[in-house]
Design a protein around this motif. Structure first.
Motif, PDB file in Angstrom:
ATOM      1  N   VAL A 148     -51.466  69.304  90.004  1.00 50.22           N
ATOM      2  CA  VAL A 148     -53.205  69.232  90.450  1.00 50.22           C
ATOM      3  C   VAL A 148     -53.677  69.740  89.180  1.00 50.22           C
ATOM      4  O   VAL A 148     -55.059  69.653  89.357  1.00 50.22           O
ATOM      5  N   HIS A 149     -53.135  70.176  88.309  1.00 53.36           N
ATOM      6  CA  HIS A 149     -53.763  70.686  86.845  1.00 53.36           C
ATOM      7  C   HIS A 149     -53.794  69.664  86.035  1.00 53.36           C
ATOM      8  O   HIS A 149     -52.633  69.354  85.452  1.00 53.36           O
ATOM      9  N   VAL A 150     -54.674  68.762  85.914  1.00 53.65           N
ATOM     10  CA  VAL A 150     -54.670  67.598  85.063  1.00 53.65           C
ATOM     11  C   VAL A 150     -56.126  67.672  84.032  1.00 53.65           C
ATOM     12  O   VAL A 150     -56.905  68.501  84.383  1.00 53.65           O
ATOM     13  N   ASP A 151     -55.937  66.887  82.917  1.00 57.29           N
ATOM     14  CA  ASP A 151     -57.029  67.002  81.992  1.00 57.29           C
ATOM     15  C   ASP A 151     -58.086  65.846  81.943  1.00 57.29           C
ATOM     16  O   ASP A 151     -58.982  65.543  81.384  1.00 57.29           O
ATOM     17  N   TYR A 152     -57.739  64.701  83.004  1.00 61.38           N
ATOM     18  CA  TYR A 152     -58.391  63.520  83.370  1.00 61.38           C
ATOM     19  C   TYR A 152     -58.479  62.439  82.125  1.00 61.38           C
ATOM     20  O   TYR A 152     -59.282  61.531  82.315  1.00 61.38           O
ATOM     21  N   ALA A 153     -57.820  62.796  81.031  1.00 59.65           N
ATOM     22  CA  ALA A 153     -57.439  61.835  80.143  1.00 59.65           C
ATOM     23  C   ALA A 153     -56.075  61.497  79.860  1.00 59.65           C
ATOM     24  O   ALA A 153     -55.438  60.341  80.167  1.00 59.65           O
ATOM     25  N   ASP A 154     -55.360  62.400  79.273  1.00 61.65           N
ATOM     26  CA  ASP A 154     -53.744  62.104  79.063  1.00 61.65           C
ATOM     27  C   ASP A 154     -53.041  62.684  80.279  1.00 61.65           C
ATOM     28  O   ASP A 154     -51.843  62.085  80.540  1.00 61.65           O
TER      29      ASP A 154
END
Length: 192
Positions: A76-82
């Motif tokens: 659930v912890h993403v950076d929305y790019a990589d």
């Protein structure tokens, strides 16, 4: 009572609202699609507890009980790019998730999809993977790679639906699959 769900009230920095939409499935039902947030951890935990042993085995390649809290936190912890994940919700419950993680040097990303058993075959996986492929392409990713068990025909079908050419190589009992993504489409559009 409506089955539509709004994005969580606390949105993380960089949250890509362009993915928020209510989308129709093949059978006429609808789901809410949006980017994952840390607040989705309990929803994802519940999803994994609703999955059959076969679905879990196809996803994790080993008989597992369920992912622990650390694994859920990493999802659930993403950076929305990589690292990006999209979820499909029915009401307030996650019924499917598709995610990618960019691989060095940057042109490829590993992809994974899982859909709750009761929602399989209804278009949830295709919907999520098509939107994820468009997002990846817009972020400079040119292909998805995946490890797929040799008997997992549904996942092979999903990968074929998002890009060509489909390259496969057999390594023991699993395929390593690479799907070339199309040119960037300018991002996802919101639907009704």
């Amino acid at each position: 009572m409506s089955e539509e769900t709004s994005p969580p009230p606390r949105l993380p920095d960089g949250y890509p609202a362009e993915f928020d939409e209510v989308a129709a499935l093949d059978d006429g039902a609808s789901v809410t699609v949006r980017a994952i947030t840390p607040d989705d951890a309990p929803r994802l935990h519940r999803l994994y507890y609703r999955l059959s042993p076969q679905s879990l085995y196809r996803r994790f390649f080993t008989p597992v009980t369920r992912p622990d809290r650390d694994v859920i936190a990493s999802l659930v912890h993403v950076d929305y790019a990589d690292r990006l994940a999209l979820v499909a919700l029915s009401g307030d419950e996650v019924v499917g998730i598709a995610r990618y993680e960019r691989l060095p040097p940057g042109g490829n990303a590993e992809v994974a999809v899982i859909v709750e058993d009761a929602w399989q075959g209804r278009g949830v996986g295709t919907l999520l993977l098509e939107r994820l492929a468009a997002a990846a392409s817009a972020r400079g990713i040119r292909s998805f790679v995946a490890a797929v068990q040799s008997g997992n025909r549904p996942m092979m079908g999903l990968l074929r639906a998002v890009g060509e050419p489909l390259e496969t190589s057999l390594d023991g009992t699993e395929y390593r699959v690479r799907v070339a993504l199309g040119p960037p489409t300018g991002g996802a559009s919101a639907g009704e």
